[in-house]
Write a protein that holds these residues in place. Structure first.
Motif, mmCIF file in Angstrom:
data_model
loop_
_atom_site.group_PDB
_atom_site.id
_atom_site.type_symbol
_atom_site.label_atom_id
_atom_site.label_comp_id
_atom_site.label_asym_id
_atom_site.label_seq_id
_atom_site.Cartn_x
_atom_site.Cartn_y
_atom_site.Cartn_z
ATOM 1 N N ASP A 1 -11.424 -3.131 0.543
ATOM 2 C CA ASP A 1 -9.959 -3.094 0.597
ATOM 3 C C ASP A 1 -9.375 -2.456 -0.655
ATOM 4 O O ASP A 1 -8.362 -1.760 -0.597
ATOM 5 C CB ASP A 1 -9.389 -4.513 0.759
ATOM 6 C CG ASP A 1 -9.686 -5.067 2.127
ATOM 7 O OD1 ASP A 1 -10.077 -4.264 3.002
ATOM 8 O OD2 ASP A 1 -9.547 -6.289 2.323
ATOM 9 N N GLN A 2 -10.034 -2.714 -1.789
ATOM 10 C CA GLN A 2 -9.496 -2.210 -3.045
ATOM 11 C C GLN A 2 -9.626 -0.689 -3.155
ATOM 12 O O GLN A 2 -8.731 -0.022 -3.625
ATOM 13 C CB GLN A 2 -10.222 -2.884 -4.205
ATOM 14 C CG GLN A 2 -9.566 -2.598 -5.536
ATOM 15 C CD GLN A 2 -10.275 -3.322 -6.657
ATOM 16 O OE1 GLN A 2 -11.079 -4.225 -6.425
ATOM 17 N NE2 GLN A 2 -9.995 -2.923 -7.875
ATOM 18 N N TYR A 3 -10.758 -0.158 -2.705
ATOM 19 C CA TYR A 3 -11.037 1.251 -2.963
ATOM 20 C C TYR A 3 -10.879 2.170 -1.761
ATOM 21 O O TYR A 3 -10.884 3.374 -1.906
ATOM 22 C CB TYR A 3 -12.452 1.420 -3.522
ATOM 23 C CG TYR A 3 -12.613 0.840 -4.895
ATOM 24 C CD1 TYR A 3 -12.135 1.520 -6.006
ATOM 25 C CD2 TYR A 3 -13.227 -0.385 -5.083
ATOM 26 C CE1 TYR A 3 -12.265 0.995 -7.267
ATOM 27 C CE2 TYR A 3 -13.369 -0.926 -6.356
ATOM 28 C CZ TYR A 3 -12.884 -0.227 -7.441
ATOM 29 O OH TYR A 3 -13.012 -0.746 -8.681
ATOM 30 N N HIS A 4 -10.786 1.571 -0.578
ATOM 31 C CA HIS A 4 -10.779 2.413 0.612
ATOM 32 C C HIS A 4 -9.569 3.345 0.611
ATOM 33 O O HIS A 4 -8.444 2.909 0.348
ATOM 34 C CB HIS A 4 -10.760 1.536 1.857
ATOM 35 C CG HIS A 4 -10.807 2.320 3.122
ATOM 36 N ND1 HIS A 4 -11.867 3.118 3.441
ATOM 37 C CD2 HIS A 4 -9.923 2.453 4.129
ATOM 38 C CE1 HIS A 4 -11.638 3.696 4.598
ATOM 39 N NE2 HIS A 4 -10.462 3.316 5.028
ATOM 40 N N LYS B 1 -6.453 5.414 1.719
ATOM 41 C CA LYS B 1 -5.445 5.080 2.728
ATOM 42 C C LYS B 1 -4.675 6.336 3.116
ATOM 43 O O LYS B 1 -3.501 6.290 3.423
ATOM 44 C CB LYS B 1 -4.493 4.019 2.200
ATOM 45 C CG LYS B 1 -5.168 2.684 1.949
ATOM 46 C CD LYS B 1 -4.155 1.639 1.538
ATOM 47 C CE LYS B 1 -4.822 0.326 1.201
ATOM 48 N NZ LYS B 1 -5.584 0.393 -0.046
ATOM 49 N N GLU C 1 -2.820 10.063 2.436
ATOM 50 C CA GLU C 1 -2.066 10.665 1.350
ATOM 51 C C GLU C 1 -1.142 9.646 0.694
ATOM 52 O O GLU C 1 -0.538 8.825 1.389
ATOM 53 C CB GLU C 1 -1.238 11.829 1.913
ATOM 54 C CG GLU C 1 -0.865 12.824 0.858
ATOM 55 C CD GLU C 1 -0.154 14.016 1.478
ATOM 56 O OE1 GLU C 1 0.530 14.711 0.753
ATOM 57 O OE2 GLU C 1 -0.304 14.200 2.699
ATOM 58 N N SER D 1 2.207 8.310 -1.272
ATOM 59 C CA SER D 1 3.616 8.696 -1.243
ATOM 60 C C SER D 1 4.001 9.257 -2.610
ATOM 61 O O SER D 1 3.270 9.080 -3.592
ATOM 62 C CB SER D 1 4.471 7.486 -0.913
ATOM 63 O OG SER D 1 4.415 6.584 -1.987
ATOM 64 N N LEU E 1 9.539 11.544 3.137
ATOM 65 C CA LEU E 1 8.429 11.694 2.196
ATOM 66 C C LEU E 1 8.876 11.333 0.788
ATOM 67 O O LEU E 1 8.190 10.660 0.038
ATOM 68 C CB LEU E 1 7.938 13.147 2.197
ATOM 69 C CG LEU E 1 6.886 13.503 3.217
ATOM 70 C CD1 LEU E 1 6.639 14.992 3.173
ATOM 71 C CD2 LEU E 1 5.601 12.755 2.932
ATOM 72 N N GLY F 1 9.693 7.637 0.442
ATOM 73 C CA GLY F 1 8.458 6.896 0.598
ATOM 74 C C GLY F 1 8.623 5.544 1.264
ATOM 75 O O GLY F 1 7.706 4.747 1.300
ATOM 76 N N TYR G 1 7.613 6.155 5.239
ATOM 77 C CA TYR G 1 6.380 6.896 5.478
ATOM 78 C C TYR G 1 5.200 5.930 5.451
ATOM 79 O O TYR G 1 4.979 5.220 4.479
ATOM 80 C CB TYR G 1 6.226 7.962 4.390
ATOM 81 C CG TYR G 1 5.021 8.835 4.564
ATOM 82 C CD1 TYR G 1 4.880 9.631 5.691
ATOM 83 C CD2 TYR G 1 4.024 8.846 3.602
ATOM 84 C CE1 TYR G 1 3.772 10.417 5.843
ATOM 85 C CE2 TYR G 1 2.916 9.636 3.746
ATOM 86 C CZ TYR G 1 2.791 10.431 4.876
ATOM 87 O OH TYR G 1 1.694 11.219 5.031
ATOM 88 N N ILE H 1 1.790 4.988 4.867
ATOM 89 C CA ILE H 1 0.603 5.548 4.206
ATOM 90 C C ILE H 1 -0.687 4.906 4.702
ATOM 91 O O ILE H 1 -1.748 5.442 4.525
ATOM 92 C CB ILE H 1 0.678 5.414 2.676
ATOM 93 C CG1 ILE H 1 0.921 3.963 2.294
ATOM 94 C CG2 ILE H 1 1.712 6.336 2.093
ATOM 95 C CD1 ILE H 1 0.558 3.680 0.882
ATOM 96 N N SER H 2 -0.576 3.732 5.304
ATOM 97 C CA SER H 2 -1.821 3.100 5.747
ATOM 98 C C SER H 2 -2.060 3.375 7.225
ATOM 99 O O SER H 2 -2.476 2.516 7.968
ATOM 100 C CB SER H 2 -1.775 1.606 5.488
ATOM 101 O OG SER H 2 -0.681 1.071 6.159
ATOM 102 N N TRP I 1 -17.356 0.797 -6.444
ATOM 103 C CA TRP I 1 -17.134 1.133 -5.033
ATOM 104 C C TRP I 1 -18.354 1.752 -4.370
ATOM 105 O O TRP I 1 -18.339 2.009 -3.176
ATOM 106 C CB TRP I 1 -15.900 2.006 -4.840
ATOM 107 C CG TRP I 1 -15.776 3.210 -5.719
ATOM 108 C CD1 TRP I 1 -15.010 3.300 -6.841
ATOM 109 C CD2 TRP I 1 -16.416 4.473 -5.569
ATOM 110 N NE1 TRP I 1 -15.133 4.532 -7.391
ATOM 111 C CE2 TRP I 1 -15.987 5.284 -6.645
ATOM 112 C CE3 TRP I 1 -17.315 5.013 -4.652
ATOM 113 C CZ2 TRP I 1 -16.422 6.594 -6.815
ATOM 114 C CZ3 TRP I 1 -17.744 6.315 -4.837
ATOM 115 C CH2 TRP I 1 -17.299 7.089 -5.894
#
Lengths: 103, 269
Positions: free
Chosen positions: A77-80, A82, A84, A86, B11, B14, B17, B19-20, B234
């Protein structure tokens, strides 16, 4: 040995609690089963009993499963990525503010 | 033009928009409570009133109560979205029930025996002496344990040649694996694919190694390189936790499918 078993039990309950942040665990069938097993094997604790180590090993394996799954999910969850970012997020990364943000 | 401006504004601010955004279908959690049912001597999982099914549409049934409870707990642990890729116990049960590749026990045992020829811990470094010493210190006791346990004779290799494994050793491993039921052999294949080693998997199932330790030994070279080149959370930590989760799930799966001690003790106490 006794403290070890209790420690494992407490940690398993902790992990289950992590997955269910709200709500009581009192009517959780899994927890009830766990306590039943602990009570059953409590009586055979001090006897020469092969099952004793087996039970503790299994409990620890389950603990490892719960904990590793949680940690893996946390890191994911921390690094995935997401997608572009904003404009605002990008600005935050480099420490800038947008024109209409308060100073 | 107005449309473009609006998009640009979206955009820029923000706020709207998203993002997830995800581009594959996710399933939302559609049930409130999970539980297990006992019928015909087997256990089933319930999600509210519905019975859990496998991807092929078969009814999800397992023989062991703790396994059923653990799978129910897995489903119960899902938050808003169901992430089935992280439910390793459920996956293992599904594979054994559906058996998508129509594998028989003989197929899988043969696969495992062939895997033994290329077992991870039988191949030790010939380039780096420091790594070789570490491997000797950490892996050799496991090879020794395997030899003692199964009266086998294993030779390790330090070159590209694969180690020679005698037919007697293979026969012993064959007998050992054939004594398990189909579900357990499925579990073994999963464990071996995760650990890249038949010996580590067997040591873990026989409770000579904990799942954490088996995962560490499987990643020994990686850990060795990490000391020099640094650890990246990671990549390395993620990999480690994932492997630990998979191994421990398999150990539980094999254990619950191969013993009935929980039931026995209930009747005797």
């Amino acid at each position: 040995m006794y403290t070890n078993t209790i420690k494992t039990l407490r940690q398993i309950i902790h992990e289950i609690r992590c997955t269910k942040p709200q709500g009581s665990l009192k009517d959780n069938s899994f927890i009830r089963y766990l306590f039943d097993q602990y009570r059953i094997f409590n009586t055979t604790d001090q006897q020469v009993c092969k099952a004793k180590d087996e039970v503790l090993f299994t409990a620890n394996a389950y603990l490892c499963y719960l904990r590793s799954s949680r940690m893996q999910q946390q890191i994911h969850d921390q690094y995935h990525g997401k997608g572009e970012r904003s404009v605002k997020e990008t600005a935050n990364i480099v420490g800038f503010k947008l024109p209409h943000d308060p100073k | 033009m107005a449309h473009v401006l609006k998009t640009l504004q979206m955009l820029y601010t923000g706020t709207t928009y998203n993002i997830s955004k995800r581009f594959y279908a996710v399933r939302k959690r559609f049930y409130r409570k999970t539980g297990i049912l006992f019928s015909d001597g087997k256990y089933e999982i319930t999600l509210d009133q519905r019975k859990l099914k496998t991807p092929k549409g078969n009814l999800f049934v397992v023989n062991s109560e703790p396994l059923a409870l653990a799978v129910a707990a897995e489903w119960d642990a899902q938050q808003d979205i169901i992430k089935q890729s992280n439910m390793h116990l459920n996956t293992l049960c599904n594979t054994a029930i559906d058996n998508p590749n129509n594998l028989t026990k003989y197929d899988m045992v043969n696969y495992i025996l062939n895997y033994l020829d290329t077992d991870l811990i039988l191949f030790q470094s010939h380039e780096n002496d420091e790594l070789y010493q570490l491997q000797v210190a950490e892996w050799d006791p496991i090879i020794q344990w395997f030899c003692d346990q199964f009266q086998a004779d294993l030779q390790k290799s330090r070159s590209m040649d694969s180690p020679v494994i005698s037919s007697e050793t293979k026969a012993v491993v064959y007998r050992q694996l054939m004594s398990y039921n189909l579900e357990c052999v499925h579990g073994y294949v999963y464990a071996i694919d995760t650990l890249k080693s038949v010996i580590l998997a067997m040591a873990c199932v026989e409770r000579f190694l904990t799942p954490e330790r088996a995962a560490l030994l499987s990643r020994l070279e990686e850990e060795f390189q990490l000391q020099k080149w640094g650890r990246v959370e990671w990549a390395h930590d993620l990999n480690q936790q994932d492997q630990q989760a998979r191994v421990s799930a398999t150990i539980l799966y094999i254990y619950f499918n191969s013993t009935s001690w929980l039931k026995n003790s209930k009747t005797t106490v």
